[in-house]
Design a protein around this motif. Sequence first.
Motif, PDB file in Angstrom:
ATOM      1  N   ASN A  22       0.834  -1.212   0.000  1.00  0.00           N
ATOM      2  CA  ASN A  22       0.000   0.000   0.000  1.00  0.00           C
ATOM      3  C   ASN A  22       0.863   1.253   0.000  1.00  0.00           C
ATOM      4  OD1 ASN A  22      -2.475  -1.138  -0.133  1.00  0.00           O
ATOM      5  ND2 ASN A  22      -2.924  -1.042   2.059  1.00  0.00           N
ATOM      6  N   ALA A  23       1.922   1.246   0.853  1.00  0.00           N
ATOM      7  CA  ALA A  23       2.787   2.427   0.947  1.00  0.00           C
ATOM      8  C   ALA A  23       3.475   2.671  -0.392  1.00  0.00           C
ATOM      9  CB  ALA A  23       3.816   2.224   2.048  1.00  0.00           C
ATOM     10  N   ALA A  55       1.029   3.985  -2.872  1.00  0.00           N
ATOM     11  CA  ALA A  55       0.655   5.378  -2.575  1.00  0.00           C
ATOM     12  C   ALA A  55       1.705   6.352  -3.099  1.00  0.00           C
ATOM     13  CB  ALA A  55       0.480   5.558  -1.075  1.00  0.00           C
ATOM     14  N   GLY A 114      -0.873  10.658   1.627  1.00  0.00           N
ATOM     15  CA  GLY A 114      -1.641  10.527   2.877  1.00  0.00           C
ATOM     16  C   GLY A 114      -3.042   9.990   2.581  1.00  0.00           C
ATOM     17  N   ILE A 115      -3.809   9.788   3.657  1.00  0.00           N
ATOM     18  CA  ILE A 115      -5.158   9.206   3.503  1.00  0.00           C
ATOM     19  C   ILE A 115      -6.181  10.355   3.502  1.00  0.00           C
ATOM     20  CG2 ILE A 115      -6.797   7.572   4.517  1.00  0.00           C
ATOM     21  CD1 ILE A 115      -4.138   6.642   6.145  1.00  0.00           C
ATOM     22  N   LEU A 127     -11.257   2.836   6.290  1.00  0.00           N
ATOM     23  CA  LEU A 127     -10.092   2.118   5.754  1.00  0.00           C
ATOM     24  C   LEU A 127     -10.169   0.604   5.943  1.00  0.00           C
ATOM     25  CD1 LEU A 127      -6.871   4.118   6.650  1.00  0.00           C
ATOM     26  CD2 LEU A 127      -8.025   3.901   4.463  1.00  0.00           C
ATOM     27  N   PHE A 135     -13.604  -1.440   0.812  1.00  0.00           N
ATOM     28  CA  PHE A 135     -13.393   0.006   0.710  1.00  0.00           C
ATOM     29  C   PHE A 135     -12.057   0.245   0.020  1.00  0.00           C
ATOM     30  CE2 PHE A 135     -11.384   3.943   1.889  1.00  0.00           C
ATOM     31  CZ  PHE A 135     -12.378   4.852   1.585  1.00  0.00           C
ATOM     32  N   LYS A 155      -8.761   3.075  -4.940  1.00  0.00           N
ATOM     33  CA  LYS A 155      -7.969   2.817  -6.150  1.00  0.00           C
ATOM     34  C   LYS A 155      -8.872   2.332  -7.261  1.00  0.00           C
ATOM     35  CE  LYS A 155      -4.240   1.522  -3.143  1.00  0.00           C
ATOM     36  NZ  LYS A 155      -3.591   0.384  -2.510  1.00  0.00           N
ATOM     37  N   GLY A 185      -8.701  -1.339  -7.157  1.00  0.00           N
ATOM     38  CA  GLY A 185      -8.524  -1.884  -5.808  1.00  0.00           C
ATOM     39  C   GLY A 185      -9.698  -2.755  -5.396  1.00  0.00           C
ATOM     40  N   LEU A 186      -9.394  -3.813  -4.667  1.00  0.00           N
ATOM     41  CA  LEU A 186     -10.454  -4.683  -4.136  1.00  0.00           C
ATOM     42  C   LEU A 186     -10.946  -4.157  -2.789  1.00  0.00           C
ATOM     43  CD1 LEU A 186      -9.471  -8.416  -4.685  1.00  0.00           C
ATOM     44  CD2 LEU A 186     -11.576  -7.283  -5.354  1.00  0.00           C
ATOM     45  N   LEU A 198      -6.496  -4.092   3.776  1.00  0.00           N
ATOM     46  CA  LEU A 198      -6.445  -3.600   5.153  1.00  0.00           C
ATOM     47  C   LEU A 198      -7.428  -4.355   6.042  1.00  0.00           C
ATOM     48  CD1 LEU A 198      -5.996   0.254   4.751  1.00  0.00           C
ATOM     49  CD2 LEU A 198      -4.344  -1.434   5.526  1.00  0.00           C
ATOM     50  N   SER A 199      -8.560  -4.723   5.438  1.00  0.00           N
ATOM     51  CA  SER A 199      -9.543  -5.494   6.207  1.00  0.00           C
ATOM     52  C   SER A 199      -8.936  -6.839   6.635  1.00  0.00           C
ATOM     53  CB  SER A 199     -10.796  -5.654   5.333  1.00  0.00           C
ATOM     54  OG  SER A 199     -11.385  -6.881   5.544  1.00  0.00           O
ATOM     55  N   ALA A 244       1.332   8.886   4.996  1.00  0.00           N
ATOM     56  CA  ALA A 244       0.512   8.140   5.948  1.00  0.00           C
ATOM     57  C   ALA A 244       1.398   7.248   6.800  1.00  0.00           C
ATOM     58  CB  ALA A 244      -0.497   7.287   5.190  1.00  0.00           C
ATOM     59  N   PHE A 256       1.063   3.663   9.174  1.00  0.00           N
ATOM     60  CA  PHE A 256       0.257   2.541   9.676  1.00  0.00           C
ATOM     61  C   PHE A 256       1.032   1.907  10.814  1.00  0.00           C
ATOM     62  CE2 PHE A 256      -3.404   2.010   6.942  1.00  0.00           C
ATOM     63  CZ  PHE A 256      -3.097   2.913   5.915  1.00  0.00           C
TER      64      PHE A 256
HETATM   65  P1  ADP Z   1      -6.767  -1.626  -1.840  1.00  0.00           P
HETATM   66  O1  ADP Z   1      -5.305  -1.476  -1.700  1.00  0.00           O
HETATM   67  O2  ADP Z   1      -7.186  -2.745  -2.710  1.00  0.00           O
HETATM   68  O3  ADP Z   1      -7.458  -0.336  -2.162  1.00  0.00           O
HETATM   69  P2  ADP Z   1      -6.703  -1.766   1.009  1.00  0.00           P
HETATM   70  O4  ADP Z   1      -7.669  -2.304   1.990  1.00  0.00           O
HETATM   71  O5  ADP Z   1      -5.339  -2.265   1.104  1.00  0.00           O
HETATM   72  O6  ADP Z   1      -7.308  -2.037  -0.408  1.00  0.00           O
HETATM   73  O7  ADP Z   1      -6.661  -0.165   1.144  1.00  0.00           O
HETATM   74  C1  ADP Z   1      -7.834   0.536   1.293  1.00  0.00           C
HETATM   75  C2  ADP Z   1      -7.594   2.010   1.012  1.00  0.00           C
HETATM   76  O8  ADP Z   1      -6.798   2.590   2.030  1.00  0.00           O
HETATM   77  C3  ADP Z   1      -6.839   2.284  -0.245  1.00  0.00           C
HETATM   78  O9  ADP Z   1      -7.668   2.287  -1.379  1.00  0.00           O
HETATM   79  C4  ADP Z   1      -6.269   3.674   0.010  1.00  0.00           C
HETATM   80  O10 ADP Z   1      -7.226   4.683  -0.269  1.00  0.00           O
HETATM   81  C5  ADP Z   1      -6.066   3.686   1.499  1.00  0.00           C
HETATM   82  N1  ADP Z   1      -4.658   3.471   1.831  1.00  0.00           N
HETATM   83  C6  ADP Z   1      -4.070   2.332   2.268  1.00  0.00           C
HETATM   84  N2  ADP Z   1      -2.777   2.530   2.497  1.00  0.00           N
HETATM   85  C7  ADP Z   1      -2.529   3.830   2.212  1.00  0.00           C
HETATM   86  C8  ADP Z   1      -1.341   4.647   2.250  1.00  0.00           C
HETATM   87  N3  ADP Z   1      -0.167   4.162   2.639  1.00  0.00           N
HETATM   88  N4  ADP Z   1      -1.459   5.943   1.894  1.00  0.00           N
HETATM   89  C9  ADP Z   1      -2.637   6.435   1.510  1.00  0.00           C
HETATM   90  N5  ADP Z   1      -3.770   5.741   1.448  1.00  0.00           N
HETATM   91  C10 ADP Z   1      -3.732   4.439   1.795  1.00  0.00           C
END
Ligand code: ADP
Length: 489
Positions: free
Chosen positions: A390-391, A394, A426-427, A435, A440, A443, A446-447, A451-452, A475, A477
């Motif tokens: 994810n990072a 991003a 950032g988020i 999140l 959710f 992207k 994105g599925l 994160l879930s 961001a 985590f």
């Molecule tokens: P996906 O990666 O398939 O979208 P995730 O559950 O991994 O699903 O992430 C959900 C959402 O969280 C992402 O679509 C993004 O908007 C946000 N996100 C996750 N990690 C970051 C990050 N490092 N920086 C910014 N937004 C993030």
Amino acid sequence: MFLPFVVLWLSLSLVASGIEVVASHARHEDAFQTDARIIHRLLSQRAVQHEAILATLALLQPGGQNAAEQAAQRLPAVYSQILRVERWMTAAPRDGRLPVALAAAAAESQRQRHAVLTAIDASAGHYWLVLAARPASYALEIDIHSMVPWDEWPLPRQDSPVRVVLQLDDQEIVVSPGVVHEGGALVQRLSFSKTIAADSQPFTVAVSRQLGWRSLPWGRLVLWWLGCAALCGLLAWLQVQRRARQRAEEMLRFGQIARLNTLGELAAGLAHELNQPLAAVSANAQAASRLLNSEPPDLDTARYAMTQAVGQARRAAEVLSRLRRAIERPGLAERMEPVNLYAAVRNVLALLQAETDRLGLKPALDGDAVLQVQADPVALEQIIHNLLINALQAMADTPVPARRLALQIEAEDSVARLTIADGGPGIPPEALPHLFEPFFSTKENGLGLGLSLCETLATGMGGRIDAANLAEGGAAFCLTLPLVIRERN
Ligand code: ADP
């Protein structure tokens, strides 16, 4: 990574060189001893020959003084090493011509009853051999250099590396000087020493040779070094191949696990979403059934249909709940063990190295390297992998200089914390509360399950995940897990 192979190469080369040098010295020693024995034999033969000549001259005397004298005069022409022959009457040794030492030697020869050696001239390489006989005594002046039978001599006449000297008491006559041309420093000295097998000329034949660096078998040594280098190179190449294969296998395993987990999340989400509407269908169908019961036309059919609907709806709900029970992640707690958090992060970073390189990123991993958390190793790496992916995603559109990835490990009370901070956008504030909800995603493709899944896994291991935006942008985590040991305080 290649250091062990360099050390292996050096060790192998050293051992092989040692064996080769020892073998080469043994070969030199063998050849030298053989040559030295031949030299000793040849010189002994000559010495014995001199004794025989004197004995023959003494024996010829009764045949006539003239015969003996003639023979004596012809000797230098036949034997090149005989320079002069002297003959004098034993009863009247005071012949002014004679070297004084000969008379004294003749007296000694008479006592010992064999020829004796005298008047050694070491610088010229001459000596006299005297035999007292009656009526006349004889003496031969012998040139040692002409004594050498060059046609049978085992060494070259010029520039031989072998030194040959004849020693008697403290005098030394050099037969062959021996040229040290085999490199500067001495690495081996070969020597041989044995007395000539003739009682009259008890010289010690001393043969020696100095071997220098140049005498070492350099060609064979270089071949050994190259051979060892080739072997170590092959081993290093095999190791690189094996690592690459392991990496590929691990990536595959990660991919498979990720896919399986994603499927699990998908099914869990579906079950969750479908259970409610099905329950409503069931309730509505029951109400409709009751209404139809109060209004006649085709009541039986309607009742039958509605009963069927109720039955189907219940079955659907049951199937879904059974499916949900089946995909609930079983036994996460059973696979928990102490895991080094730092090592787990390093493993995942190594797997993602191609990605970080592509983004021009140098991940900064900092913190306690011995912290151990209670976790399922595979699930832990899966969480770290998802957070890192994810990072990296991003930061795809972030300008290269602003990209950064900082990983910090720290412990507090009974928990360990891994914080992954990136330099991405950032988020979005409106996304923050959602999140960790399944599906959710902001992207395009994105599925929204990563994160879930991470949260489910972290919670299953008694931990949690938090997300926040950083003041300086990007961001962060934070994964918190129960601590096992903290070795440093
Ligand atoms: P996906 O990666 O398939 O979208 P995730 O559950 O991994 O699903 O992430 C959900 C959402 O969280 C992402 O679509 C993004 O908007 C946000 N996100 C996750 N990690 C970051 C990050 N490092 N920086 C910014 N937004 C993030």
